[in-house]
Design a protein around this motif. Sequence first.
Motif, short mmCIF file in Angstrom:
data_model
loop_
_atom_site.label_atom_id
_atom_site.label_comp_id
_atom_site.label_asym_id
_atom_site.label_seq_id
_atom_site.Cartn_x
_atom_site.Cartn_y
_atom_site.Cartn_z
N SER A 137 0.82 -1.20 0.00
CA SER A 137 0.00 0.00 0.00
C SER A 137 0.86 1.26 0.00
N LEU A 138 1.93 1.24 0.79
CA LEU A 138 2.83 2.40 0.85
C LEU A 138 3.59 2.60 -0.45
N LEU A 139 4.15 1.51 -0.99
CA LEU A 139 5.00 1.63 -2.17
C LEU A 139 4.19 1.89 -3.44
N GLU A 140 2.94 1.44 -3.47
CA GLU A 140 2.10 1.75 -4.63
C GLU A 140 1.95 3.25 -4.77
N ARG A 141 1.86 3.93 -3.65
CA ARG A 141 1.73 5.39 -3.65
C ARG A 141 2.95 6.06 -4.28
N THR A 142 4.13 5.48 -4.08
CA THR A 142 5.35 6.12 -4.55
C THR A 142 5.69 5.79 -5.99
N GLY A 143 5.19 4.65 -6.48
CA GLY A 143 5.57 4.21 -7.83
C GLY A 143 6.91 3.53 -7.88
N ALA A 144 7.39 3.01 -6.74
CA ALA A 144 8.68 2.30 -6.71
C ALA A 144 8.50 0.91 -7.31
N ALA A 145 8.60 0.82 -8.63
CA ALA A 145 8.16 -0.36 -9.37
C ALA A 145 8.88 -1.65 -8.98
N GLY A 146 10.20 -1.62 -8.91
CA GLY A 146 10.94 -2.84 -8.61
C GLY A 146 10.61 -3.40 -7.25
N ASP A 147 10.52 -2.51 -6.24
CA ASP A 147 10.18 -2.96 -4.90
C ASP A 147 8.76 -3.53 -4.86
N LEU A 148 7.86 -2.91 -5.63
CA LEU A 148 6.48 -3.40 -5.68
C LEU A 148 6.42 -4.81 -6.27
N ALA A 149 7.16 -5.03 -7.35
CA ALA A 149 7.17 -6.35 -7.97
C ALA A 149 7.67 -7.41 -7.00
N ASP A 150 8.72 -7.09 -6.26
CA ASP A 150 9.28 -8.04 -5.30
C ASP A 150 8.27 -8.35 -4.20
N LEU A 151 7.58 -7.32 -3.70
CA LEU A 151 6.60 -7.53 -2.65
C LEU A 151 5.43 -8.37 -3.12
N CYS A 152 4.98 -8.13 -4.35
CA CYS A 152 3.90 -8.94 -4.90
C CYS A 152 4.32 -10.41 -4.98
N ARG A 153 5.57 -10.67 -5.33
CA ARG A 153 6.07 -12.04 -5.38
C ARG A 153 6.06 -12.67 -3.98
#
Length: 557
Positions: A498-514
């Motif tokens: 939820s926090l990183l979606e706000r920032t658009g930090a794409a690589g970190d988001l992909a890792d978290l989704c995994r």
Amino acid sequence: MADRSAGDGRTAGTVTGAAGAESTAELGRRVLRLRTERGFTQRQLAEPAYTAAYVSTLEAGKVRPSEAALRHLADRLGVSYEELTTGRSPRDATRLRAALTDARRALATGAAEDATGLFEEVRDEAERLGFAEERSAALLGLGDCALETGELTLARDHFEDVERLLAGEPLPRRIPAIRGRAVAHLLAGELRYSCYLLESAIDELNASGLHDPYALLLLYTAAIAPYMDMGAHARAVRAAELALALAPSVDDPGLIARMHRGVARTLIAEGRTAEADASLAKAQELYEQLRIHTDLAHCHWMRGYVHAQDGNLERAERELRTARDMLASKRAALFTVQVEVELADVLRRRGRTAEAEALLLPLLARSPAPEPVNAPGPVETPEPATTPEAAPEPMTAQGATPKPATTPGAAPEPATAQGATPKPATAPGATPEPATTPEATPGPMTAQGGPDATADDAGLTAERGAVHAGGAHRLLGLIADERGDVEAAEEHYCAALSLLERTGAAGDLADLCRLLGDLLRREGRLEAAMDAYRTGLGHRAAPGTTTLGPAPAEPPM
């Protein structure tokens, strides 16, 4: 003589408007002060061309002298015509510039709070004397102090004041303030808007033919960090290349050192850790020569990350602890808590999970607690936040992430094919671990996102350091997952997403989704796991290209 003196002035009542009367009174007080300081009587000042009565009337603010009278008085008082008429003297300018140097030295070597007082004194004195250049420099220094203490809103206000003060000046004069404002948005986790500010300034400089090397180097160096965090690696690499090409034209060791730090980030992402360490060594040498302690601490911080990627966790811990201690000694709350997130990651990887958890939990103590995660169900997508300050909605469905927040004021058109390289889900330059391994190393979190708080009120929230707040939740999720606390792990992963979606930090988001997908799959919640994986693949598809406009024009090299 009496006839001449009467013809050389007008009564204050004939001066148009209140401003004119005020100026006349101020001029009279200035003449009185200078005459008294020099021990002159009114007659001594007036002769041979004017009368004592005329000087008395002038000092009382009842007459506005002619240029001839002012030049006579300036000559008698031993000051320049400009100093007499404006109150500004070369000595004042020299004194203010020396005070600015002292304030900058205090910021570089001591605590930002101490430097703030010095900059405020210069700002107020420069405003009183009408020195716009020195006032803008003091405001710029106050913005830098606020960045270091984590008061991001205050920092933006100071930088905006500089831009307003220099509105009529050429664009290169305003670039340091624009860069400062972009950094403040970056540290708050507003990556897209930070990129927009920097790219707009680059485009304006190049379109107007103002190819100022210093201004361009400042902008390209500042752009590397948000590009990297958004996963726009191709743009980050190109910005680093342009910065290196501009560097020989710039005579500013501090900016050159900052450039080497930025270049090191792109080298780390490419797995070229030896070259990255060499670039950081150059920066560190310059900072040591300049005695810029905060930036020197950043070098230790990044070198700690380099060692962590090479698997040398002992050296990584040593460098990160050095960075944290240096920043804490300067009461740089903004950066200290960010280093602690990196340090906690190294401690976890060394098997000291209790120490890591004890380090992370206080950083999030003041953050709003994430809402409980609902039972598996269809993916729900909360409405996006509409302002950079709006906190993201909590995760509700398993594996679902909210839509990215929109950034007010940002106007870039969506790009189609920027050539950005996806940000790896693990460490930059490292091969991603299989989806079944939740221990994959995260990408670097270097100085992106800091608390808008003082040293006595440090904490990571959605509005103050969203990227590192997400990183802290991610690590706590890993720790909970490793000890078998599935509910806590899921809660932390969803809070991080939820926090990183706000920032658009794409690589970190992909890792978290995994990570979230792996956890849900192990629990037999396959539909929710698929939702999480699909979301992650979306972030890996073309990071940095759906929210950034066309790449800015490049200067002729």
